[in-house]
Design a protein around this motif. Structure first.
Motif, PDB file in Angstrom:
ATOM      1  N   PHE A  18       0.827  -1.203   0.000  1.00  0.00           N
ATOM      2  CA  PHE A  18       0.000   0.000   0.000  1.00  0.00           C
ATOM      3  C   PHE A  18       0.865   1.257   0.000  1.00  0.00           C
ATOM      4  CE2 PHE A  18      -3.021   2.904   2.249  1.00  0.00           C
ATOM      5  CZ  PHE A  18      -4.058   2.803   1.356  1.00  0.00           C
ATOM      6  N   GLY A  19       2.166   1.061   0.338  1.00  0.00           N
ATOM      7  CA  GLY A  19       3.049   2.211   0.369  1.00  0.00           C
ATOM      8  C   GLY A  19       2.981   2.942   1.695  1.00  0.00           C
ATOM      9  N   MET A  20       2.710   2.203   2.772  1.00  0.00           N
ATOM     10  CA  MET A  20       2.533   2.819   4.076  1.00  0.00           C
ATOM     11  C   MET A  20       3.451   2.180   5.108  1.00  0.00           C
ATOM     12  SD  MET A  20      -1.547   3.369   4.381  1.00  0.00           S
ATOM     13  CE  MET A  20      -2.416   4.489   3.304  1.00  0.00           C
ATOM     14  N   ARG A  58      -3.338   8.209  -5.020  1.00  0.00           N
ATOM     15  CA  ARG A  58      -2.218   8.745  -4.253  1.00  0.00           C
ATOM     16  C   ARG A  58      -2.450   8.517  -2.765  1.00  0.00           C
ATOM     17  NH1 ARG A  58      -2.417  14.928  -5.758  1.00  0.00           N
ATOM     18  NH2 ARG A  58      -2.867  13.995  -7.800  1.00  0.00           N
ATOM     19  N   VAL A  59      -1.362   8.378  -2.015  1.00  0.00           N
ATOM     20  CA  VAL A  59      -1.442   8.252  -0.572  1.00  0.00           C
ATOM     21  C   VAL A  59      -1.616   9.635   0.031  1.00  0.00           C
ATOM     22  CG1 VAL A  59      -0.210   7.593   1.524  1.00  0.00           C
ATOM     23  CG2 VAL A  59      -0.075   6.140  -0.510  1.00  0.00           C
ATOM     24  N   VAL A  60      -2.611   9.778   0.886  1.00  0.00           N
ATOM     25  CA  VAL A  60      -2.857  11.023   1.618  1.00  0.00           C
ATOM     26  C   VAL A  60      -2.548  10.758   3.085  1.00  0.00           C
ATOM     27  CG1 VAL A  60      -4.562  12.763   2.276  1.00  0.00           C
ATOM     28  CG2 VAL A  60      -4.627  11.746  -0.013  1.00  0.00           C
ATOM     29  N   CYS A  70      -5.554   5.811   0.829  1.00  0.00           N
ATOM     30  CA  CYS A  70      -5.312   5.865  -0.608  1.00  0.00           C
ATOM     31  C   CYS A  70      -6.496   6.585  -1.241  1.00  0.00           C
ATOM     32  CB  CYS A  70      -5.172   4.455  -1.184  1.00  0.00           C
ATOM     33  SG  CYS A  70      -4.868   4.414  -2.967  1.00  0.00           S
ATOM     34  N   GLN A  71      -6.231   7.748  -1.823  1.00  0.00           N
ATOM     35  CA  GLN A  71      -7.284   8.523  -2.480  1.00  0.00           C
ATOM     36  C   GLN A  71      -7.321   8.172  -3.956  1.00  0.00           C
ATOM     37  OE1 GLN A  71      -7.968  12.878  -1.658  1.00  0.00           O
ATOM     38  NE2 GLN A  71      -7.381  13.057  -3.811  1.00  0.00           N
ATOM     39  N   VAL A  72      -8.452   7.655  -4.385  1.00  0.00           N
ATOM     40  CA  VAL A  72      -8.604   7.179  -5.764  1.00  0.00           C
ATOM     41  C   VAL A  72      -9.651   8.016  -6.475  1.00  0.00           C
ATOM     42  CG1 VAL A  72      -9.246   5.222  -7.237  1.00  0.00           C
ATOM     43  CG2 VAL A  72      -7.983   4.823  -5.096  1.00  0.00           C
ATOM     44  N   LEU A  89      -9.621   5.114   0.651  1.00  0.00           N
ATOM     45  CA  LEU A  89      -9.459   3.750   1.159  1.00  0.00           C
ATOM     46  C   LEU A  89      -8.436   3.786   2.297  1.00  0.00           C
ATOM     47  CD1 LEU A  89      -9.277   2.254  -2.415  1.00  0.00           C
ATOM     48  CD2 LEU A  89     -11.184   1.952  -0.824  1.00  0.00           C
ATOM     49  N   PRO A  90      -8.923   3.758   3.565  1.00  0.00           N
ATOM     50  CA  PRO A  90      -8.025   3.977   4.704  1.00  0.00           C
ATOM     51  C   PRO A  90      -7.092   2.802   4.966  1.00  0.00           C
ATOM     52  CG  PRO A  90     -10.225   3.459   5.477  1.00  0.00           C
ATOM     53  CD  PRO A  90     -10.322   3.598   3.978  1.00  0.00           C
TER      54      PRO A  90
END
Length: 535
Positions: A18-20, A58-60, A70-72, A89-90
């Protein structure tokens, strides 16, 4: 490997994708800690349902209580149009989906914060057009998408995308909207009963009937300088209705808790001679009665409900929707027109009459020339597209759906009497008050203006009520609401499911919710508007 270590190892792998950064989070029934899908356009597109195009991902980072997500962004293709949406998508998903409605004429995305703060996969849509495009109403596909289809198809896509992103099924799907968002909510219940498990419809707009009623008010009020209602006259009226109606519910507390019990007549303020600051002249009285009376058809049936008495004053009252903060300008023919800081009702009515009222876009059709008896047949198609009037909610009830409605009694934009009437009609269809209360609950909020504001308690949490009703079977009860002045809470009061109302226990501060109980109120002694057919 222990089960705890297995959960953390799985979470770590998912978070890297997820990149987190890894953060252990408590599990919620039906939910998952994070996604196994990378937050990128390419990765999300691979998970997207057919007909859905992802344009950005993008990751917010977390912002206060709003969770990292993740904002889609994307759009869904339908015949003749593309409908934009956004899904948040939290990182620590609660297993549920929340759709946020949008106000006015839509054309922009809603704010996802409410859902993301609670861990919901949260979605919204512009309903298929941009508010910067003044010509969108000339496209029938865009009208239909604004009316109902846009919300439905983006809901279907958003739910499918959420399940694919997390690789888990949804535990629940909810909708929350007010004003036009409330209209979207009722359209979902009526037309697409399988989209959501629970729906919150606040101050729901009624589409064409509401706009016609507004147009007829402006037709009278802007006919001449004598008919216009300056704010000083609105404040005069507001003080008079409060003085007359405040104690009608048994407690003098600065709120009209049930305006149906009030016997105030605007004629009490009629000027006995020349126009003066402390009275209403004959033309102003006609305008006020038009606002309170609403519109009846020639057969006597209510077409659009008038507004309840009480709390007409203030910046968020009639001024915001009807008479404006800047007086209108006199035109060459003697009529008036708002030219700056347009009241919201005027702005919306003007747009609706230009391209959302008749089947054919007629530039000459205007609220200034509207005659309802003559023009009613021309309104049918757009009424069908825009107006959530169908009371047969049995399909939604049959699948266990829950509908929670609320409306400010003092709403100056959309009449609470219309929402109450709609609830009664739903009850008639399902056959009994008990059947109605099994899946519909309505809160009528004293002193609240449109979706918020006003002198009454107007900050509250209906989403928790809906969650408990849908997930735990807890019937809606008292909801504590607050009122703030200059940011400080100065009153709390329980909101009660109709037909109950908050009743003072007889001791303690009237500004403390603890000193009130929800009880069934006595039957109203005064008939509510509309009182007479006014055109």
């Amino acid at each position: 490997m222990s089960s705890a270590h297995l959960v953390l190892a799985t979470f770590a792998a998912a978070s890297v994708a997820f990149g987190m950064h890894v953060r252990a989070q408590p599990q919620v029934q039906g939910g998952g800690a994070a996604s196994a899908t990378a937050c990128s356009v390419r990765a999300v597109q691979q998970k997207a349902p057919r007909g859905t195009t992802i344009t950005d991902a993008r990751v917010v980072e977390a912002n206060g209580a709003q969770r990292r997500h993740c904002q889609v962004d994307g759009h869904v293709a339908v015949p003749g149009n593309e409908i934009n949406f956004r899904v948040g998508l939290p990182e620590d998903w609660n297993g549920k989906f929340l759709f946020i409605g949008v106000g006015g004429l839509a054309g922009q995305l809603g704010n996802l914060r409410q859902g993301l703060e609670r861990g919901y996969a949260t979605a919204t849509t512009d309903t298929g057009h941009l508010d910067s495009d003044p010509t969108w109403g000339a496209n029938r596909a865009k009208e239909v998408d604004y009316g109902h289809r846009g919300t439905h198809v983006t809901t279907v896509a958003g739910k499918a995308l959420t399940e694919a992103f997390y690789e888990k099924p949804l535990h629940r799907a909810y909708f929350n909207g007010c004003s036009n968002g409330g209209r979207q909510a009722l359209m979902e219940v009526q037309r697409y009963p399988s989209d959501f498990d629970g729906i919150i419809a606040g101050d729901p707009a009624t589409g064409t009937p509401m706009q016609v009623a507004r147009g007829l008010v402006f037709q009278k009020m802007l006919a001449s300088t004598e008919a216009y209602l300056p704010q000083a006259k609105v404040e005069l009226l507001s003080k008079a209705t409060l003085d007359s109606c405040d104690a009608s519910d048994g407690l003098k507390d600065g709120l009209v808790s049930d305006p149906r019990t009030c016997t105030f007549k605007p004629e009490m303020l009629k000027c006995r001679g020349a126009d003066a600051p402390n009275c209403l002249n004959a033309k102003q009285l006609e305008v006020v009665n038009q606002i309170y009376d609403g519109v009846r058809l020639s057969n006597g049936d209510a077409y659009a409900y008038g507004f309840p008495l009480g709390h007409e004053g203030g910046a968020t009252g009639w001024q915001a929707w009807i008479n404006g903060s800047v007086p209108p300008t006199k035109q060459a023919d003697g009529t008036l027109a708002f030219t700056e800081k347009l009241p919201s009702g005027y702005r919306l009515s003007d747009s609706n009459f230009r391209f959302l009222t008749t089947e054919e876009d007629d530039p000459s059709f205007s609220w200034r020339t509207l005659n309802l008896d003559r023009d009613l047949p021309r309104l049918k198609l757009m009424t069908d597209i825009l107006s959530p009037l169908d009371p047969d909610l049995r399909p939604f009830k049959a699948r266990g759906g829950k509908l929670l409605m609320y409306h400010g009694w003092a709403d100056p934009a959309i009449s609470a009497l219309g929402t109450l009437d709609y609830s009664n009609k739903v009850g008639n269809v399902v056959g009994s008050p008990q059947a109605l209360e099994s899946f519909v609950s309505l809160y009528l909020i004293p002193g609240m203006h449109h979706c918020s504001g006003g002198p009454g308690p107007n900050e509250f949490d209906m989403l928790t009520v809906l969650e408990q009703w849908s997930e735990r079977g807890l019937k809606p009860g008292p909801v504590i609401a607050t009122h703030r002045t200059d940011g400080k809470v100065d009153r709390t009061r329980p909101l009660c499911p109709h037909p109950q109302m908050a009743t003072y226990t007889g001791s303690g501060s009237i500004d403390d919710a603890a000193n009130f109980r929800c009880q069934v109120s006595p039957a109203p002694t005064a008939a509510g508007p509309p009182r007479a057919p006014l055109r």
